[in-house]
Design a protein around this motif. Structure first.
Motif, PDB file in Angstrom:
ATOM      1  N   GLY A   1       0.814  -1.222   0.000  1.00  0.00           N
ATOM      2  CA  GLY A   1       0.000   0.000   0.000  1.00  0.00           C
ATOM      3  C   GLY A   1       0.836   1.256   0.000  1.00  0.00           C
ATOM      4  O   GLY A   1       0.359   2.315   0.387  1.00  0.00           O
TER       5      GLY A   1
ATOM      6  N   LYS B   1      -8.254   9.620  -5.622  1.00  0.00           N
ATOM      7  CA  LYS B   1      -8.545   9.490  -4.208  1.00  0.00           C
ATOM      8  C   LYS B   1      -7.525   8.603  -3.502  1.00  0.00           C
ATOM      9  O   LYS B   1      -7.191   8.810  -2.350  1.00  0.00           O
ATOM     10  CB  LYS B   1      -9.935   8.877  -4.060  1.00  0.00           C
ATOM     11  N   ASP B   2      -7.071   7.592  -4.212  1.00  0.00           N
ATOM     12  CA  ASP B   2      -6.183   6.632  -3.588  1.00  0.00           C
ATOM     13  C   ASP B   2      -4.712   6.931  -3.844  1.00  0.00           C
ATOM     14  O   ASP B   2      -3.844   6.214  -3.408  1.00  0.00           O
ATOM     15  CB  ASP B   2      -6.506   5.227  -4.095  1.00  0.00           C
TER      16      ASP B   2
ATOM     17  N   ILE C   1      -2.872   8.948  -2.654  1.00  0.00           N
ATOM     18  CA  ILE C   1      -2.134   9.503  -1.521  1.00  0.00           C
ATOM     19  C   ILE C   1      -1.015   8.579  -1.069  1.00  0.00           C
ATOM     20  O   ILE C   1      -0.112   9.002  -0.387  1.00  0.00           O
ATOM     21  CB  ILE C   1      -3.053   9.790  -0.326  1.00  0.00           C
ATOM     22  N   ASP C   2      -1.088   7.310  -1.469  1.00  0.00           N
ATOM     23  CA  ASP C   2      -0.078   6.370  -1.007  1.00  0.00           C
ATOM     24  C   ASP C   2       1.082   6.241  -1.975  1.00  0.00           C
ATOM     25  O   ASP C   2       1.561   5.163  -2.237  1.00  0.00           O
ATOM     26  CB  ASP C   2      -0.704   4.987  -0.817  1.00  0.00           C
TER      27      ASP C   2
ATOM     28  N   THR D   1      -3.160  11.462   8.115  1.00  0.00           N
ATOM     29  CA  THR D   1      -3.083  10.386   7.135  1.00  0.00           C
ATOM     30  C   THR D   1      -3.068  10.877   5.700  1.00  0.00           C
ATOM     31  O   THR D   1      -2.726  10.138   4.801  1.00  0.00           O
ATOM     32  CB  THR D   1      -4.270   9.424   7.276  1.00  0.00           C
ATOM     33  N   TYR D   2      -3.466  12.120   5.461  1.00  0.00           N
ATOM     34  CA  TYR D   2      -3.505  12.592   4.087  1.00  0.00           C
ATOM     35  C   TYR D   2      -2.216  13.288   3.658  1.00  0.00           C
ATOM     36  O   TYR D   2      -2.080  13.704   2.524  1.00  0.00           O
ATOM     37  CB  TYR D   2      -4.737  13.473   3.853  1.00  0.00           C
ATOM     38  N   ASN D   3      -1.282  13.397   4.579  1.00  0.00           N
ATOM     39  CA  ASN D   3       0.007  13.970   4.222  1.00  0.00           C
ATOM     40  C   ASN D   3       0.797  12.990   3.363  1.00  0.00           C
ATOM     41  O   ASN D   3       0.771  11.788   3.592  1.00  0.00           O
ATOM     42  CB  ASN D   3       0.778  14.299   5.504  1.00  0.00           C
TER      43      ASN D   3
ATOM     44  N   TYR E   1       3.005  10.528   5.136  1.00  0.00           N
ATOM     45  CA  TYR E   1       2.434   9.803   6.289  1.00  0.00           C
ATOM     46  C   TYR E   1       3.083   8.429   6.461  1.00  0.00           C
ATOM     47  O   TYR E   1       3.327   7.976   7.578  1.00  0.00           O
ATOM     48  CB  TYR E   1       0.917   9.669   6.150  1.00  0.00           C
ATOM     49  N   PHE E   2       3.350   7.788   5.333  1.00  0.00           N
ATOM     50  CA  PHE E   2       4.007   6.481   5.399  1.00  0.00           C
ATOM     51  C   PHE E   2       5.306   6.568   6.204  1.00  0.00           C
ATOM     52  O   PHE E   2       5.602   5.710   7.027  1.00  0.00           O
ATOM     53  CB  PHE E   2       4.293   5.966   3.987  1.00  0.00           C
TER      54      PHE E   2
ATOM     55  N   ILE F   1       4.621   6.980   9.991  1.00  0.00           N
ATOM     56  CA  ILE F   1       4.317   5.673  10.588  1.00  0.00           C
ATOM     57  C   ILE F   1       5.606   4.923  10.854  1.00  0.00           C
ATOM     58  O   ILE F   1       5.840   4.400  11.941  1.00  0.00           O
ATOM     59  CB  ILE F   1       3.486   4.823   9.608  1.00  0.00           C
TER      60      ILE F   1
ATOM     61  N   VAL G   1       1.170  11.109  16.921  1.00  0.00           N
ATOM     62  CA  VAL G   1       0.025  11.938  17.306  1.00  0.00           C
ATOM     63  C   VAL G   1      -0.254  12.970  16.219  1.00  0.00           C
ATOM     64  O   VAL G   1       0.588  13.272  15.383  1.00  0.00           O
ATOM     65  CB  VAL G   1       0.272  12.674  18.647  1.00  0.00           C
ATOM     66  N   GLU G   2      -1.488  13.470  16.251  1.00  0.00           N
ATOM     67  CA  GLU G   2      -1.837  14.633  15.441  1.00  0.00           C
ATOM     68  C   GLU G   2      -2.088  15.790  16.407  1.00  0.00           C
ATOM     69  O   GLU G   2      -2.242  15.577  17.605  1.00  0.00           O
ATOM     70  CB  GLU G   2      -3.085  14.332  14.611  1.00  0.00           C
TER      71      GLU G   2
END
Lengths: 330, 484
Positions: free
Chosen positions: B62, B71-72, B74-75, B236-238, B241-242, B245, B256-257
């Motif tokens: 992913g 939409k997808d 972002i990954d 998660t939309y940054n 983000y991966f 994590i 955290v956000e």
């Protein structure tokens, strides 16, 4: 002191709920697909829409509740929050948030599951092929549950996972039972007829409860026994009673093992449900209306969910929780 | 065995006259020669097969780009090239010492400009370049950061010229990203090419998380016994983000956000847990200064936490990187780095800067205008490879436009000679071809500096392209630092 972020606890709880919801939606569609073979035609499919109170949302998208339209609506429809695709997407989104906590296997599996769901086309859910698609969807959900059981670290988060799963499962078992009610509204004369019994049989099978049921009732099948089994049998993992036990256990453990202060009111509510489950004989439930009883259970579980949300996730919930959805479908 | 013994993956490989990373490593080190030999023995089809297995793995993970729907998207991940970039132990020695020297200079410079400003008073760098810089934060004036460390995580972009010398292209001292690819690319290679890596002797990159956590503990507020570290992400939309994590996992700290944090009336920072509020001591923030605290910076930001700067100013929490480091990695300030190294450390730069003309200076501007078709002109404020004019490749119209922009706002531009960037053999549709690469090593600084032995090698996947940014068609390679 626990340092699990509220936002994570919430995401774990909903991850479990969405996967459980997807699995049960597949079960409901499967049992309905079985019923509809009994020459009832489109009528049957409309009942599913009624079961989930989706009449308006459905009408916006489709003129008639044909098998094709209903299956597409509940399996593939990206714009319908109650579709399996949407549930799996929501589960994956929660998993994405949870990537720092969950195992890589959990993430890879959900991601692969979602990619496969997303690749489903109309052909794959045509009536003659839908059973196959529903079968692998169920299996994928179960694979998720198995991977989670086998890899997820056992801390507070795990309790929230199990709690979410049990609350959703109790709700969904009542819906599965309700399919039968909505579908047939049997007249007194039909009760116990071969058709009626074959349908109860299908309900049991769709809850994967047929073999377990046979272990305690080697012969015969009555409405009362099936309802009693799915509602009150504490040893069958999909029964309402077993789910209530699970929620109760996990909440108690969160308070005793991790010293959490929240959850008190949810436990009180579960005590009330327990009392009814213990004291209400199945005959009285059937006499007073199974549908009404199932409705009551659904509202109680909704309240329990809201109270958990208030105490642990920071939801704003009125003092006397209203029977409204907090997130996702009602 | 991959292919017949007489096959050679590089039989038609032509460096085009550029400095080739792989061939150089092979000539300069025995381990490099072994690695090159193993690669050469691979058959192209097998290599493609393994590359596609690796891609499949990224897809299931992913973290790869898919074209299904926006939409997808972002990954997205940098496309991965399976042929590694190899650095010898000698190469690494220069990089490690050079990066460490540079980070120490950046920290000394930041401490100075946010305290006594001696460097400005001594006229080493123009005051307006620092104090008038959009990334200079007056809020930081007089604030004592633990250990004097502002830049806890630094990424130094290096290129290699035609002779194989390393030069610094820019510093990234705000929230540099890419380190997750360094580690994940290695893991991917270990799964896809265990035979290739066996017996070579490659320095490990797997302990980055532990080193980073140690460094952050080192700079926690003094009185705390067991500091709670968190990683603050925009969510998660940054696009990174991966990586957030990855870092939170590797450090074993909560991701955290802003909405998970709150600052109380005594200016202490807490996170919201299922058991109420828990104190936070160190925040590795992957959020720009502007978004950190709506009370002080962008009031519309929903990403940060109100009151964070109050807590920071009181020393109740450590932010990494510190606020206001953007003034140090500015492209205009970059040009002064060699002078700053001399000023603060009385040393020669171990890593050279690319020769830079600061167009705010009259002579530099006229030089740039006269040699426009030989130079690369860069706006100082932009990132991601945008707004760059590559003189030797530009059309007459593009040069005219560039000239007009320079004359309209000279202070916004620097120019540099075009560097004959080194290349690395890369798997393309047409076979093995040279592609230009750069290198971003990562330095972690608590009380002292540690440089991760490796780095992000970005590769310009388009033939002839010099721009390696992911937004401009770049990919990445595993980067091997040889043990000997």
């Amino acid at each position: 002191m626990s340092s699990l972020l509220s936002r994570y606890a919430e995401a774990i709880y909903w991850l479990a709920r969405y996967v459980e919801r997807a699995e049960n939606m597949a079960r409901v569609l499967d049992v309905n697909e079985t019923f509809s073979r009994d020459s009832q035609g489109g009528q049957n499919w409309a009942s599913i829409i009624a079961l989930y109170s989706d009449q308006d949302a459905f009408k916006e998208r489709h003129p008639e509740p044909t098998a094709e339209a209903v299956l597409s609506f509940y399996l593939l429809d990206d714009s319908h929050p109650g579709s399996i695709l949407s549930s799996v997407r929501a589960a994956r989104e929660n998993a994405r948030t949870l990537r720092p906590l969950i195992s890589t296997e959990m993430w890879v599996h959900l991601n692969t599951f979602f990619n496969r769901m997303r690749a489903l086309r109309g052909d794959d859910v045509a009536e003659e092929r839908v059973a196959r698609s529903l079968a692998w969807i169920k299996e994928s959900c179960q694979a998720h549950t198995g991977i989670t059981e086998g890899t997820f670290y056992r801390d507070e988060g795990w309790y929230f996972y199990e709690m979410g799963q049990a609350i959703e499962r109790a709700d969904q078992t009542t819906r599965l039972l309700d399919v039968k009610y909505h579908l047939l509204l049997p007249s007194v004369a039909d009760v116990g007829s071969p058709l009626d019994l074959s349908q109860w049989n299908a309900v049991l099978r769709s809850a994967a409860g047929y073999h377990a049921f046979r272990r305690i009732h080697p012969s015969g099948m009555t409405v009362a026994r099936v309802a009693d089994f799915l509602l009150f049998n504490r040893r069958f993992p999909r029964s309402v009673s077993a789910c209530v036990d699970t929620v109760n256990d996990r909440l108690t453990a969160l308070r005793s093992r991790y010293g959490l202060k929240g959850g008190g009111m949810a436990l009180e509510r579960l005590d009330e449900v327990r009392a009814v489950l213990d004291n209400e004989p199945v005959d009285r439930v059937l006499a007073q209306g199974l549908h009404e009883f199932l409705d009551w259970i659904q509202l109680q579980m909704l309240d329990v969910g809201s109270l958990v949300g208030r105490d642990f996730f920071g939801y704003q919930v009125p003092e006397t929780p209203a029977a409204t959805a907090v997130q996702g479908q009602s | 065995m991959d292919g017949p013994a007489d096959a050679n993956l590089f039989s038609t490989y032509d460096t085009g006259g550029f400095f080739c990373e792989l061939l150089a490593a092979s000539e300069r080190s025995r381990a490099g020669a072994r690695a090159q030999g193993k690669l050469a023995a691979m058959d192209l089809e097998r290599l493609r097969q393994r590359a596609s297995d690796a891609e499949r793995e990224l897809y299931n993970f992913g973290i790869t780009f898919t074209v299904y729907s926006q939409k997808d998207a972002i990954d997205r991940i940098l496309p991965f090239d399976v042929i590694p970039r190899i650095l010898t132990a000698d190469d690494w020695d220069v990089i490690e010492r050079g990066v460490t020297q540079r980070v120490a200079t950046l920290n000394a410079f930041l401490w100075d400009i946010y305290h006594d400003q001696k460097v400005l008073k001594d006229g080493v760098i123009p005051s307006e370049l620092v104090l008038g810089n959009a990334n200079y934060r007056p809020e930081m004036q007089g604030l004592d950061v633990p250990g004097g460390t502002y830049v806890h995580i630094n990424g130094t972009d290096l290129v290699r010229d035609g002779e194989g010398g390393f030069q610094v292209l820019e510093d990234n001292a705000r929230t540099p990203s890419g380190v997750s690819y360094v580690v994940e690319n290695r893991h991917l290679m270990q799964r896809a090419f265990p035979d290739l890596m066996a017996g070579i002797g490659i320095k490990s990159v797997s302990n980055y998380g532990g080193k980073l956590h140690d460094a952050l503990i080192d700079v926690a507020p003094k009185e705390v016994a067991e500091p709670q570290v968190v990683l603050l992400s925009p969510g998660t939309y940054n696009s990174a983000y991966f990586e957030h994590i990855f870092l939170a996992r590797e450090m074993g700290v909560p991701l955290v956000e802003g909405r998970d944090l709150e600052v109380d009336s005594r200016d202490r920072v807490f996170m919201r847990t299922i058991d109420g509020l828990k104190r936070v001591d160190v925040i590795y923030r992957r959020l720009n200064d502007d978004f950190l605290d709506p009370e002080v910076f962008n009031p519309d930001s929903m990403l940060g936490t109100p009151g964070l700067m109050r807590a920071y100013a009181k020393g109740n929490v450590t932010l990494a990187n510190a606020v206001g480091t953007g003034v140090a990695d500015d492209k205009a300030v970059y040009a002064y780095l060699p002078r700053l190294i001399d000023y603060y450390r009385s040393e020669e730069p171990i890593l050279r800067n690319v020769e830079t003309h600061i167009c705010r200076e009259k002579e530099a501007l006229s030089y740039t205008l006269e040699h426009l078709d030989e130079l690369v002109v860069k706006p100082v404020g932009e990132a991601g490879g945008y707004g760059i004019t590559v003189g030797p490749r530009a059309s007459e119209d593009e040069l005219d436009l560039c000239r007009a922009q320079l004359l309209a706002d000279p202070a916004n531009y620097i120019s540099q000679p075009m560097i004959r960037l080194s290349v690395c053999p890369t798997l393309t549709d047409a076979g093995i071809e040279p592609r230009h690469v750069d290198l971003r090593p990562f330095a972690v600084t608590g009380r002292s500096t540690w440089v991760l032995p490796g780095g992000l090698t970005r590769v310009a996947l388009r033939r002839g392209s010099l721009i390696v940014n992911s937004s401009q068609g770049g990919g990445s390679k595993d980067t091997w630092v040889l043990e000997s």
